[in-house]
Enzyme design. Structure first.
Site, mmCIF file in Angstrom:
data_model
loop_
_atom_site.group_PDB
_atom_site.id
_atom_site.type_symbol
_atom_site.label_atom_id
_atom_site.label_comp_id
_atom_site.label_asym_id
_atom_site.label_seq_id
_atom_site.Cartn_x
_atom_site.Cartn_y
_atom_site.Cartn_z
ATOM 1 N N CYS A 141 24.790 -56.493 51.615
ATOM 2 C CA CYS A 141 23.642 -56.639 52.521
ATOM 3 C C CYS A 141 22.377 -56.999 51.745
ATOM 4 C CB CYS A 141 23.448 -55.354 53.314
ATOM 5 S SG CYS A 141 23.461 -53.863 52.303
ATOM 6 N N HIS A 220 17.022 -51.209 54.340
ATOM 7 C CA HIS A 220 16.495 -51.351 52.980
ATOM 8 C C HIS A 220 15.178 -52.125 53.059
ATOM 9 C CE1 HIS A 220 20.521 -50.439 51.414
ATOM 10 N NE2 HIS A 220 21.021 -51.481 52.033
HETATM 11 P P1 NAD Z 1 33.075 -47.666 56.512
HETATM 12 O O1 NAD Z 1 33.467 -46.470 55.745
HETATM 13 O O2 NAD Z 1 32.075 -47.537 57.607
HETATM 14 O O3 NAD Z 1 34.380 -48.339 57.149
HETATM 15 C C1 NAD Z 1 35.554 -48.526 56.410
HETATM 16 C C2 NAD Z 1 36.759 -48.415 57.337
HETATM 17 O O4 NAD Z 1 37.943 -48.677 56.572
HETATM 18 C C3 NAD Z 1 36.923 -47.021 57.954
HETATM 19 O O5 NAD Z 1 37.290 -47.170 59.317
HETATM 20 C C4 NAD Z 1 38.092 -46.406 57.141
HETATM 21 O O6 NAD Z 1 38.811 -45.480 57.891
HETATM 22 C C5 NAD Z 1 38.914 -47.644 56.844
HETATM 23 N N1 NAD Z 1 39.806 -47.515 55.682
HETATM 24 C C6 NAD Z 1 39.648 -46.726 54.600
HETATM 25 N N2 NAD Z 1 40.666 -46.926 53.745
HETATM 26 C C7 NAD Z 1 41.474 -47.855 54.305
HETATM 27 C C8 NAD Z 1 42.695 -48.497 53.915
HETATM 28 N N3 NAD Z 1 43.281 -48.205 52.749
HETATM 29 N N4 NAD Z 1 43.240 -49.428 54.742
HETATM 30 C C9 NAD Z 1 42.653 -49.747 55.910
HETATM 31 N N5 NAD Z 1 41.497 -49.179 56.340
HETATM 32 C C10 NAD Z 1 40.927 -48.251 55.538
HETATM 33 O O7 NAD Z 1 32.604 -48.736 55.436
HETATM 34 P P2 NAD Z 1 31.568 -49.924 55.646
HETATM 35 O O8 NAD Z 1 30.191 -49.398 55.485
HETATM 36 O O9 NAD Z 1 31.910 -50.690 56.885
HETATM 37 O O10 NAD Z 1 31.856 -50.781 54.339
HETATM 38 C C11 NAD Z 1 32.928 -51.704 54.287
HETATM 39 C C12 NAD Z 1 32.627 -52.743 53.232
HETATM 40 O O11 NAD Z 1 31.419 -53.430 53.605
HETATM 41 C C13 NAD Z 1 32.395 -52.198 51.816
HETATM 42 O O12 NAD Z 1 32.818 -53.162 50.878
HETATM 43 C C14 NAD Z 1 30.876 -52.083 51.767
HETATM 44 O O13 NAD Z 1 30.364 -52.107 50.451
HETATM 45 C C15 NAD Z 1 30.483 -53.322 52.546
HETATM 46 N N6 NAD Z 1 29.139 -53.278 53.137
HETATM 47 C C16 NAD Z 1 28.662 -52.152 53.712
HETATM 48 C C17 NAD Z 1 27.384 -52.144 54.226
HETATM 49 C C18 NAD Z 1 26.789 -50.909 54.835
HETATM 50 O O14 NAD Z 1 25.613 -50.705 54.678
HETATM 51 N N7 NAD Z 1 27.526 -50.089 55.520
HETATM 52 C C19 NAD Z 1 26.594 -53.291 54.190
HETATM 53 C C20 NAD Z 1 27.140 -54.461 53.652
HETATM 54 C C21 NAD Z 1 28.417 -54.436 53.113
#
Ligand code: NAD
Length: 337
Positions: A141, A220
């Protein structure tokens, strides 16, 4: 109509699912969940077919009354591209353990390292580099936010050097186990990883970043200082931001005086989940002095990367050769300003 699946229906995954669903050249075939929680329940209520990535937990889903269509492996067989939105580090493992073995194209998120995936993506900056690739990573992000505003300046005036100070949210709004809840936590690694991450997209940009975590969940904030190659005026920069994709100018004088006010503005726009896909730049903060540009912007961490995922799907599947056509198509379908 291309078949897309979401592996990891969490903060990013559920938003990408909805963004894909409103496009006319791709559709969601299914989403995966590990636990039978409220997100699994609402995914099914929204009409998404639910596949489980922990098959041994099938009985837990049954007990919770949540309908399961199959296993994640069964979903992967039906897809043209999987968008892997699992927590950082798991995606890279899925790449080698699953997707490469079955020949499935995949998009990863900013929690993965560039080197593990081999390519990184920002629609306006390097769409062409991603055409036809098997794997790419939509950058984080914060990196997305920096690329969105730095690329138009780079194209307009050239950049000698960027210094960016990132004030980062401590946790997402739904997370209660993360902090800080009191105090400011500096990242003493200088540069922070954000500057080098921008260089995976805009290859020859000179950018140094510093970062700290603060007790807020909303957004942020970035304080950006840019030494320019060529002399341009503050008005030139404001025009460049006006014409940039997925950047909006906001005014403190209209009461948008904090990240909280931006989130309220997103609600006024009737955005799903209060999303702010664009990078808001405070118009009053934009200032060129002695060949250096200063500005302040905010990043809605839960949603700015979402439209980038849609464009990344088009690039990998070569559904659209021209990045501007893809951006405009995505924007129109999602109601992006
Ligand atoms: P999150 O924890 O909200 O969601 C992750 C999901 O994946 C959950 O539903 C979890 O149960 C599931 N999961 C966990 N292990 C798993 C597996 N082995 N197989 C399948 N599903 C599985 O995470 P998020 O915040 O959505 O982040 C996801 C990605 O996006 C990460 O790489 C993160 O760095 C990136 N990201 C996050 C944000 C943020 O601020 N939240 C912003 C930009 C990018």
């Amino acid at each position: 109509m291309k078949n897309i699946g979401i592996n990891g229906y969490g903060t990013i995954g559920k938003r990408v699912a909805d963004a894909v669903s409103c496009q006319d050249d791709m559709k969601i075939v299914g989403v995966t969940k590990r636990s039978p929680d409220f997100e699994a329940m609402t995914a099914v209520e929204k009409g998404y077919d639910l596949y489980i990535s922990a098959p041994e937990r099938e009985s837990q889903f049954e007990e919770a009354g949540i309908k399961v269509t199959g296993t994640a492996d069964e979903l992967f067989e039906k897809l043209d591209v999987v968008v892997d939105c699992t927590p950082g580090g798991i995606g890279a493992k899925n790449k080698t353990d699953i997707y490469e073995k079955i020949g499935l194209k995949a998009i990863f998120e900013g929690g993965e390292d560039h080197d593990a995936i081999g390519c990184s993506f920002n629609a306006e900056s390097n769409y062409e580099e991603n055409l036809g690739k098997d794997y790419t990573r939509v950058v984080s992000c914060n990196t997305t936010g920096l690329c969105r505003t730095l690329k138009p300046i780079y194209d307009l005036a050239g950049i000698k050097k960027v210094r960016a100070v990132m004030v980062r949210r401590g946790a997402d709004p739904g997370e209660v186990k993360k902090g800080p809840i009191n105090g400011i936590v500096p990242s003493t690694e200088v540069p922070s990883h954000h500057g080098p991450d921008v260089q995976t997209i805009i290859k020859d940009i000179n950018v140094i970043s510093m970062a700290e975590l603060v007790p807020t969940t909303l957004m942020h904030m970035h304080n950006v200082m840019v030494e320019l190659e060529n002399n341009i005026s503050t008005d030139d920069v404001l025009d460049a931001f006006e014409n940039a994709y997925r950047v909006i100018k906001i005014k403190k004088s209209l009461g948008i005086d904090s990240t909280a006010a931006i989130m309220e503005y997103a609600k006024e726009l009737d955005r799903s989940r209060g999303n702010m896909y664009e990078i808001p730049v405070w118009e009053e903060s934009v200032n060129v002095q002695d060949g250096e540009l200063y500005y302040m912007q905010a990043v809605h961490q839960e949603s700015d990367v979402v439209p980038e995922n849609v464009d990344a799907i088009r690039a990998l599947l070569e559904l659209e050769e021209d990045y501007e056509k893809s951006i405009l198509k995505t924007n129109k379908a999602m109601g992006i300003i």
